[in-house]
Design a protein around this motif. Structure first.
Motif, PDB file in Angstrom:
ATOM      1  N   GLU A  91      53.311 -14.589 127.735  1.00 60.83           N
ATOM      2  CA  GLU A  91      51.965 -14.732 127.183  1.00 60.83           C
ATOM      3  C   GLU A  91      51.801 -16.112 126.539  1.00 60.83           C
ATOM      4  O   GLU A  91      50.794 -16.790 126.759  1.00 60.83           O
ATOM      5  CB  GLU A  91      51.686 -13.634 126.159  1.00 60.83           C
ATOM      6  CG  GLU A  91      50.282 -13.704 125.587  1.00 60.83           C
ATOM      7  CD  GLU A  91      49.971 -12.571 124.623  1.00 60.83           C
ATOM      8  OE1 GLU A  91      48.891 -12.615 124.018  1.00 60.83           O
ATOM      9  OE2 GLU A  91      50.795 -11.651 124.458  1.00 60.83           O
ATOM     10  N   ASP A  92      52.775 -16.535 125.758  1.00 63.45           N
ATOM     11  CA  ASP A  92      52.754 -17.847 125.124  1.00 63.45           C
ATOM     12  C   ASP A  92      52.712 -18.948 126.186  1.00 63.45           C
ATOM     13  O   ASP A  92      51.955 -19.917 126.069  1.00 63.45           O
ATOM     14  CB  ASP A  92      53.984 -17.995 124.226  1.00 63.45           C
ATOM     15  CG  ASP A  92      54.025 -19.296 123.453  1.00 63.45           C
ATOM     16  OD1 ASP A  92      52.968 -19.737 122.956  1.00 63.45           O
ATOM     17  OD2 ASP A  92      55.128 -19.862 123.326  1.00 63.45           O
ATOM     18  N   ALA A  93      53.503 -18.804 127.244  1.00 58.89           N
ATOM     19  CA  ALA A  93      53.529 -19.794 128.328  1.00 58.89           C
ATOM     20  C   ALA A  93      52.169 -19.896 129.005  1.00 58.89           C
ATOM     21  O   ALA A  93      51.671 -21.004 129.258  1.00 58.89           O
ATOM     22  CB  ALA A  93      54.600 -19.425 129.353  1.00 58.89           C
ATOM     23  N   ALA A  94      51.559 -18.758 129.275  1.00 62.63           N
ATOM     24  CA  ALA A  94      50.246 -18.756 129.926  1.00 62.63           C
ATOM     25  C   ALA A  94      49.200 -19.417 129.037  1.00 62.63           C
ATOM     26  O   ALA A  94      48.384 -20.221 129.515  1.00 62.63           O
ATOM     27  CB  ALA A  94      49.835 -17.326 130.268  1.00 62.63           C
ATOM     28  N   GLU A  95      49.211 -19.111 127.753  1.00 57.84           N
ATOM     29  CA  GLU A  95      48.253 -19.717 126.820  1.00 57.84           C
ATOM     30  C   GLU A  95      48.430 -21.235 126.767  1.00 57.84           C
ATOM     31  O   GLU A  95      47.451 -21.983 126.771  1.00 57.84           O
ATOM     32  CB  GLU A  95      48.415 -19.121 125.425  1.00 57.84           C
ATOM     33  CG  GLU A  95      47.907 -17.701 125.311  1.00 57.84           C
ATOM     34  CD  GLU A  95      48.209 -17.050 123.964  1.00 57.84           C
ATOM     35  OE1 GLU A  95      48.821 -17.696 123.088  1.00 57.84           O
ATOM     36  OE2 GLU A  95      47.837 -15.873 123.802  1.00 57.84           O
ATOM     37  N   LYS A  96      49.667 -21.701 126.734  1.00 58.42           N
ATOM     38  CA  LYS A  96      49.923 -23.137 126.681  1.00 58.42           C
ATOM     39  C   LYS A  96      49.519 -23.816 127.981  1.00 58.42           C
ATOM     40  O   LYS A  96      48.934 -24.903 127.969  1.00 58.42           O
ATOM     41  CB  LYS A  96      51.394 -23.398 126.354  1.00 58.42           C
ATOM     42  CG  LYS A  96      51.714 -23.055 124.902  1.00 58.42           C
ATOM     43  CD  LYS A  96      53.179 -23.217 124.580  1.00 58.42           C
ATOM     44  CE  LYS A  96      53.410 -22.917 123.088  1.00 58.42           C
ATOM     45  NZ  LYS A  96      54.818 -22.998 122.713  1.00 58.42           N
ATOM     46  N   ALA A  97      49.806 -23.193 129.122  1.00 63.67           N
ATOM     47  CA  ALA A  97      49.430 -23.771 130.415  1.00 63.67           C
ATOM     48  C   ALA A  97      47.916 -23.853 130.555  1.00 63.67           C
ATOM     49  O   ALA A  97      47.379 -24.869 131.001  1.00 63.67           O
ATOM     50  CB  ALA A  97      50.033 -22.950 131.555  1.00 63.67           C
ATOM     51  N   VAL A  98      47.216 -22.812 130.137  1.00 60.27           N
ATOM     52  CA  VAL A  98      45.748 -22.819 130.184  1.00 60.27           C
ATOM     53  C   VAL A  98      45.199 -23.889 129.237  1.00 60.27           C
ATOM     54  O   VAL A  98      44.254 -24.602 129.578  1.00 60.27           O
ATOM     55  CB  VAL A  98      45.176 -21.419 129.848  1.00 60.27           C
ATOM     56  CG1 VAL A  98      43.673 -21.474 129.604  1.00 60.27           C
ATOM     57  CG2 VAL A  98      45.506 -20.445 130.964  1.00 60.27           C
ATOM     58  N   GLY A  99      45.810 -24.036 128.072  1.00 61.42           N
ATOM     59  CA  GLY A  99      45.376 -25.062 127.126  1.00 61.42           C
ATOM     60  C   GLY A  99      45.497 -26.454 127.706  1.00 61.42           C
ATOM     61  O   GLY A  99      44.574 -27.276 127.585  1.00 61.42           O
ATOM     62  N   VAL A 100      46.603 -26.741 128.367  1.00 61.89           N
ATOM     63  CA  VAL A 100      46.787 -28.056 129.002  1.00 61.89           C
ATOM     64  C   VAL A 100      45.761 -28.234 130.121  1.00 61.89           C
ATOM     65  O   VAL A 100      45.161 -29.310 130.259  1.00 61.89           O
ATOM     66  CB  VAL A 100      48.228 -28.211 129.535  1.00 61.89           C
ATOM     67  CG1 VAL A 100      48.362 -29.455 130.390  1.00 61.89           C
ATOM     68  CG2 VAL A 100      49.218 -28.254 128.385  1.00 61.89           C
ATOM     69  N   ALA A 101      45.535 -27.198 130.924  1.00 57.13           N
ATOM     70  CA  ALA A 101      44.564 -27.279 132.015  1.00 57.13           C
ATOM     71  C   ALA A 101      43.157 -27.554 131.488  1.00 57.13           C
ATOM     72  O   ALA A 101      42.404 -28.326 132.083  1.00 57.13           O
ATOM     73  CB  ALA A 101      44.579 -25.993 132.834  1.00 57.13           C
ATOM     74  N   LYS A 102      42.800 -26.945 130.355  1.00 54.08           N
ATOM     75  CA  LYS A 102      41.481 -27.185 129.758  1.00 54.08           C
ATOM     76  C   LYS A 102      41.338 -28.636 129.315  1.00 54.08           C
ATOM     77  O   LYS A 102      40.282 -29.245 129.487  1.00 54.08           O
ATOM     78  CB  LYS A 102      41.247 -26.243 128.574  1.00 54.08           C
ATOM     79  CG  LYS A 102      40.946 -24.831 128.978  1.00 54.08           C
ATOM     80  CD  LYS A 102      40.716 -23.945 127.762  1.00 54.08           C
ATOM     81  CE  LYS A 102      40.404 -22.523 128.178  1.00 54.08           C
ATOM     82  NZ  LYS A 102      40.202 -21.641 127.024  1.00 54.08           N
ATOM     83  N   ILE A 103      42.388 -29.199 128.760  1.00 47.11           N
ATOM     84  CA  ILE A 103      42.357 -30.594 128.335  1.00 47.11           C
ATOM     85  C   ILE A 103      42.119 -31.503 129.544  1.00 47.11           C
ATOM     86  O   ILE A 103      41.291 -32.419 129.499  1.00 47.11           O
ATOM     87  CB  ILE A 103      43.676 -30.980 127.617  1.00 47.11           C
ATOM     88  CG1 ILE A 103      43.765 -30.260 126.277  1.00 47.11           C
ATOM     89  CG2 ILE A 103      43.792 -32.493 127.441  1.00 47.11           C
ATOM     90  CD1 ILE A 103      45.132 -30.329 125.621  1.00 47.11           C
ATOM     91  N   VAL A 104      42.820 -31.239 130.626  1.00 42.04           N
ATOM     92  CA  VAL A 104      42.661 -32.037 131.848  1.00 42.04           C
ATOM     93  C   VAL A 104      41.246 -31.908 132.383  1.00 42.04           C
ATOM     94  O   VAL A 104      40.611 -32.901 132.741  1.00 42.04           O
ATOM     95  CB  VAL A 104      43.701 -31.619 132.915  1.00 42.04           C
ATOM     96  CG1 VAL A 104      43.410 -32.274 134.256  1.00 42.04           C
ATOM     97  CG2 VAL A 104      45.108 -31.954 132.439  1.00 42.04           C
ATOM     98  N   THR A 105      40.730 -30.686 132.440  1.00 41.66           N
ATOM     99  CA  THR A 105      39.373 -30.449 132.943  1.00 41.66           C
ATOM    100  C   THR A 105      38.332 -31.175 132.097  1.00 41.66           C
ATOM    101  O   THR A 105      37.420 -31.824 132.624  1.00 41.66           O
ATOM    102  CB  THR A 105      39.069 -28.939 132.981  1.00 41.66           C
ATOM    103  OG1 THR A 105      40.009 -28.310 133.860  1.00 41.66           O
ATOM    104  CG2 THR A 105      37.662 -28.659 133.472  1.00 41.66           C
ATOM    105  N   GLN A 106      38.466 -31.085 130.787  1.00 43.67           N
ATOM    106  CA  GLN A 106      37.520 -31.772 129.901  1.00 43.67           C
ATOM    107  C   GLN A 106      37.571 -33.278 130.100  1.00 43.67           C
ATOM    108  O   GLN A 106      36.535 -33.947 130.124  1.00 43.67           O
ATOM    109  CB  GLN A 106      37.798 -31.412 128.444  1.00 43.67           C
ATOM    110  CG  GLN A 106      37.450 -29.983 128.110  1.00 43.67           C
ATOM    111  CD  GLN A 106      37.917 -29.578 126.716  1.00 43.67           C
ATOM    112  OE1 GLN A 106      38.670 -30.285 126.062  1.00 43.67           O
ATOM    113  NE2 GLN A 106      37.466 -28.416 126.275  1.00 43.67           N
ATOM    114  N   ALA A 107      38.738 -33.834 130.252  1.00 45.53           N
ATOM    115  CA  ALA A 107      38.884 -35.276 130.465  1.00 45.53           C
ATOM    116  C   ALA A 107      38.230 -35.687 131.782  1.00 45.53           C
ATOM    117  O   ALA A 107      37.549 -36.720 131.851  1.00 45.53           O
ATOM    118  CB  ALA A 107      40.355 -35.670 130.452  1.00 45.53           C
ATOM    119  N   GLN A 108      38.412 -34.876 132.818  1.00 43.93           N
ATOM    120  CA  GLN A 108      37.792 -35.183 134.113  1.00 43.93           C
ATOM    121  C   GLN A 108      36.272 -35.096 134.040  1.00 43.93           C
ATOM    122  O   GLN A 108      35.580 -35.926 134.628  1.00 43.93           O
ATOM    123  CB  GLN A 108      38.321 -34.231 135.189  1.00 43.93           C
ATOM    124  CG  GLN A 108      39.764 -34.494 135.548  1.00 43.93           C
ATOM    125  CD  GLN A 108      40.350 -33.440 136.465  1.00 43.93           C
ATOM    126  OE1 GLN A 108      39.844 -32.311 136.557  1.00 43.93           O
ATOM    127  NE2 GLN A 108      41.444 -33.785 137.131  1.00 43.93           N
TER     128      GLN A 108
END
Length: 92
Positions: A62-79
């Motif tokens: 669960e922690d891994a999924a939350e962290k991976a989604v958090g990183v993906a959101k950062i990338v999406t926002q930057a794009q």
């Protein structure tokens, strides 16, 4: 990139060394979220923390999924706002 390993038979420290060697060999430029569980997990965590690459360790899936989604959101926002993004501490 999310790596989720349950090392029941295979030792987690061997898996960690494989992840580190692969990251060095290919020159990884993407953040890695790593969840390891099983034999020698503490040794594996120490290897990852000392390897020189910024790999994000997770306590459970669960922690891994939350962290991976958090990183993906950062990338999406930057794009979306057309901002370049570089992940510091990845040994680059």
């Amino acid at each position: 990139i999310l790596v989720n390993i349950f090392g029941g038979i295979m030792r987690c420290d061997v898996i960690a060394n494989g992840i580190i060697n692969a990251a060095q060999e290919i020159g990884i430029k993407k953040p890695l979220v790593i969840r390891l569980q099983g034999t020698n997990v503490e040794e594996a965590r120490k290897l990852i923390e000392a390897c020189g690459f910024r790999m994000i360790l997770a306590e459970d899936l669960e922690d891994a999924a939350e962290k991976a989604v958090g990183v993906a959101k950062i990338v999406t926002q930057a794009q979306e706002i057309k901002v370049g993004l570089k992940f510091e501490g990845l040994g680059l």
